[in-house]
Enzyme design. Structure first.
Site, PDB file in Angstrom:
ATOM      1  CG  ASP A  13     -24.016 -17.320  22.573  1.00  0.00           C
ATOM      2  OD1 ASP A  13     -23.500 -17.749  21.523  1.00  0.00           O
ATOM      3  OD2 ASP A  13     -25.206 -17.523  22.878  1.00  0.00           O
ATOM      4  CG  HIS A  41     -16.707 -19.633  18.422  1.00  0.00           C
ATOM      5  ND1 HIS A  41     -15.841 -20.698  18.379  1.00  0.00           N
ATOM      6  CD2 HIS A  41     -17.617 -19.935  19.361  1.00  0.00           C
ATOM      7  CE1 HIS A  41     -16.223 -21.597  19.257  1.00  0.00           C
ATOM      8  NE2 HIS A  41     -17.296 -21.161  19.861  1.00  0.00           N
TER       9      HIS A  41
HETATM   10  P1  IMP Z   1     -29.165 -27.159  18.984  1.00  0.00           P
HETATM   11  O1  IMP Z   1     -27.769 -27.260  19.468  1.00  0.00           O
HETATM   12  O2  IMP Z   1     -29.290 -26.386  17.693  1.00  0.00           O
HETATM   13  O3  IMP Z   1     -29.880 -28.479  18.937  1.00  0.00           O
HETATM   14  O4  IMP Z   1     -29.991 -26.268  20.053  1.00  0.00           O
HETATM   15  C1  IMP Z   1     -30.214 -26.715  21.388  1.00  0.00           C
HETATM   16  C2  IMP Z   1     -30.119 -25.548  22.357  1.00  0.00           C
HETATM   17  O5  IMP Z   1     -28.760 -25.127  22.464  1.00  0.00           O
HETATM   18  C3  IMP Z   1     -30.907 -24.304  21.949  1.00  0.00           C
HETATM   19  O6  IMP Z   1     -31.372 -23.658  23.126  1.00  0.00           O
HETATM   20  C4  IMP Z   1     -29.859 -23.432  21.268  1.00  0.00           C
HETATM   21  O7  IMP Z   1     -30.208 -22.066  21.301  1.00  0.00           O
HETATM   22  C5  IMP Z   1     -28.663 -23.738  22.148  1.00  0.00           C
HETATM   23  N1  IMP Z   1     -27.361 -23.544  21.491  1.00  0.00           N
HETATM   24  C6  IMP Z   1     -26.734 -24.392  20.645  1.00  0.00           C
HETATM   25  N2  IMP Z   1     -25.545 -23.899  20.288  1.00  0.00           N
HETATM   26  C7  IMP Z   1     -25.392 -22.730  20.915  1.00  0.00           C
HETATM   27  C8  IMP Z   1     -24.337 -21.762  20.962  1.00  0.00           C
HETATM   28  O8  IMP Z   1     -23.273 -21.901  20.354  1.00  0.00           O
HETATM   29  N3  IMP Z   1     -24.568 -20.672  21.743  1.00  0.00           N
HETATM   30  C9  IMP Z   1     -25.704 -20.526  22.449  1.00  0.00           C
HETATM   31  N4  IMP Z   1     -26.704 -21.401  22.440  1.00  0.00           N
HETATM   32  C10 IMP Z   1     -26.546 -22.492  21.681  1.00  0.00           C
END
Ligand code: IMP
Length: 427
Positions: A13, A41
């Site tokens: 982010d 995004h």
């Molecule tokens: P997952 O990628 O959905 O398995 O989530 C694993 C961790 O990564 C969690 O803490 C999510 O909130 C974080 N996360 C995954 N993608 C993003 C992103 O694009 N921005 C911020 N946090 C992310």
């Protein structure tokens, strides 16, 4: 033949979408090469405000080839919804090409992501529940379905039905969960395949041609280095490699071709989901940053945890990525604060340390060592030249640069594409 990787230096982010959208005007090829629709995004340009999850942010430039590379986790339903939403607003996805090597997110991945999170209880990771983790598990177990499977309708039906049937056994055994309908899933994937097929092609020849012709290639990072599977605060990480190395590998470009690694950092810090965040502010300053910056997840709408810039974690990112330059985004969000802080070291077990410990439990115990800086208490949103920023704002950016050891080439002072100041430090 510039190959530019744009990578998040924090916990995602950071505003990569805006930077990609800005640089895409000069790029011939934009490649998304890791992660899936767990990424979000936000892009604000003359055509409006868009939240992209899978489509590369180069899509707004009609001349740009937009590639989804081999390393991506592709949910076809999400991709098609995104393509439709773009088309409704006059943005065509004609130049979108998807590698047959990319893996498919299946309905059981979404179910497993939710059930596994629930089973973790207080140790939940806070995933986005988009099924990305379970999909990468299948990829590594060498039982995944790939985009190439969408090309042959007969093979697709067989593979989807067999995979769902196999997985239903696991869902029943481990979670006592309802089965997923194999035939219905096979039909849905058949419908997705029909629409996705025209976009499927090997991405390697496109990249090879672009490299040979000296064209500009942008590698669009998703998530952030501190969520990287190898270099983040494991297990509170995502399941792809979000670093420059991961992007090159996920796209299929050798490191020798890389010319610029651009690290995108917010002027402060945010994190969604669980895991250590030493500079988190659980006070009115954190709330002020959240509201002023509208720090709510693009993907999940969850409030983001907000805090001061963490230069120790940022140095870790600089090391593992080898950034040539920084893009410091969202400086304007700090406009109303008369005092700022930056974490320059940690205190751990009574000792001062200046590196990020490897283990999440240790990072959890770190207390920030702060450096106080003067705020500028004036709006920066309309500044058009970096030299016209208030002195304290320039000093703040200089401080960040010195603290992490890399110069800032771009500074963001607003959501719109044009609200980006070039300092001349971009290689
Ligand atoms: P997952 O990628 O959905 O398995 O989530 C694993 C961790 O990564 C969690 O803490 C999510 O909130 C974080 N996360 C995954 N993608 C993003 C992103 O694009 N921005 C911020 N946090 C992310």
């Amino acid at each position: 033949m510039p190959v530019i990787a744009v990578v998040g230096g924090q916990w995602g982010d950071e505003g990569k979408g805006k930077i990609i959208d800005l640089l895409a005007g000069r790029a011939h090829v934009v490649v998304r090469s890791q992660g899936g629709d767990n990424a979000g995004h936000t892009v604000v340009n003359p055509r409006g405000t868009f939240a992209l999850h899978l489509v590369p942010a180069g899509i707004f430039n009609p001349a740009t080839d937009c590639l989804i590379g081999p390393g991506v986790a592709l949910n076809p339903e999400v991709l098609l919804a995104e393509i439709d939403a773009l088309r409704e607003r006059g943005v065509a996805a004609d130049k979108l090409v998807i590698s047959p090597r990319a893996h498919l997110v299946m309905p059981y991945h979404l179910v497993l992501d939710r059930l596994e999170e629930e089973a973790r209880g207080p140790r939940a990771i806070g995933t986005t529940r988009r099924g990305i983790g379970p999909m990468y598990v299948d990829k590594v177990r060498r039982i995944g379905l790939v985009v190439g499977d969408l090309q042959d309708p007969v093979r697709l039906r067989e593979r989807v039905s067999a995979a769902v049937e196999r997985r239903n056994l696991q869902l029943a055994r481990d979670f006592n969960a309802e089965p997923i309908d194999p035939r219905e899933t096979a039909s849905r994937y058949d419908q997705f395949a029909e629409r996705i097929r025209p976009h499927i092609a090997d991405t390697e020849p496109i990249l090879e041609r672009a490299l040979r012709d000296g064209r500009t290639i942008l590698l669009e990072g998703a998530h952030g280095t501190l969520l990287d599977l190898d270099h983040g605060s494991y297990p509170f990480v995502t399941t792809s490699s979000c670093t420059v190395g991961g992007l090159l590998n996920g796209a299929g470009i050798g490191p020798r071709h890389l010319t610029t690694a651009l690290g995108v950092f917010k002027a402060y810090a945010t994190r969604v989901g669980a895991g250590p965040m030493p500079t988190e502010l659980d006070d009115e300053v954190g709330a002020h940053i959240r509201e002023r910056g509208q720090e709510y997840g693009t993907r999940t709408g969850r409030p983001r945890r907000c805090g001061w810039f963490d230069a120790v974690a940022a140095r870790h990112s600089v090391l593992v990525n080898g950034f040539h330059a920084l893009a410091v985004t969202r400086l304007d969000i700090l406009d109303a604060l008369d005092e700022l802080k930056v974490c320059i070291a940690y205190e751990l077990h009574g000792q001062r340390i200046d590196h990020l410990p490897s283990q999440a439990e240790e990072v959890e115990r770190c207390r920030p060592v702060w450096e106080g800086l003067k705020g500028w208490s004036s709006p920066t949103g309309n500044v058009q030249d970096w030299r016209e920023l208030p002195t304290a704002a320039r000093d703040y950016v200089r401080f960040l640069e010195d603290a992490v050891g890399v110069r800032a080439g771009l500074i963001g002072v607003g959501r719109e594409r044009e609200k980006t100041l070039f300092t001349g430090a971009l290689p």
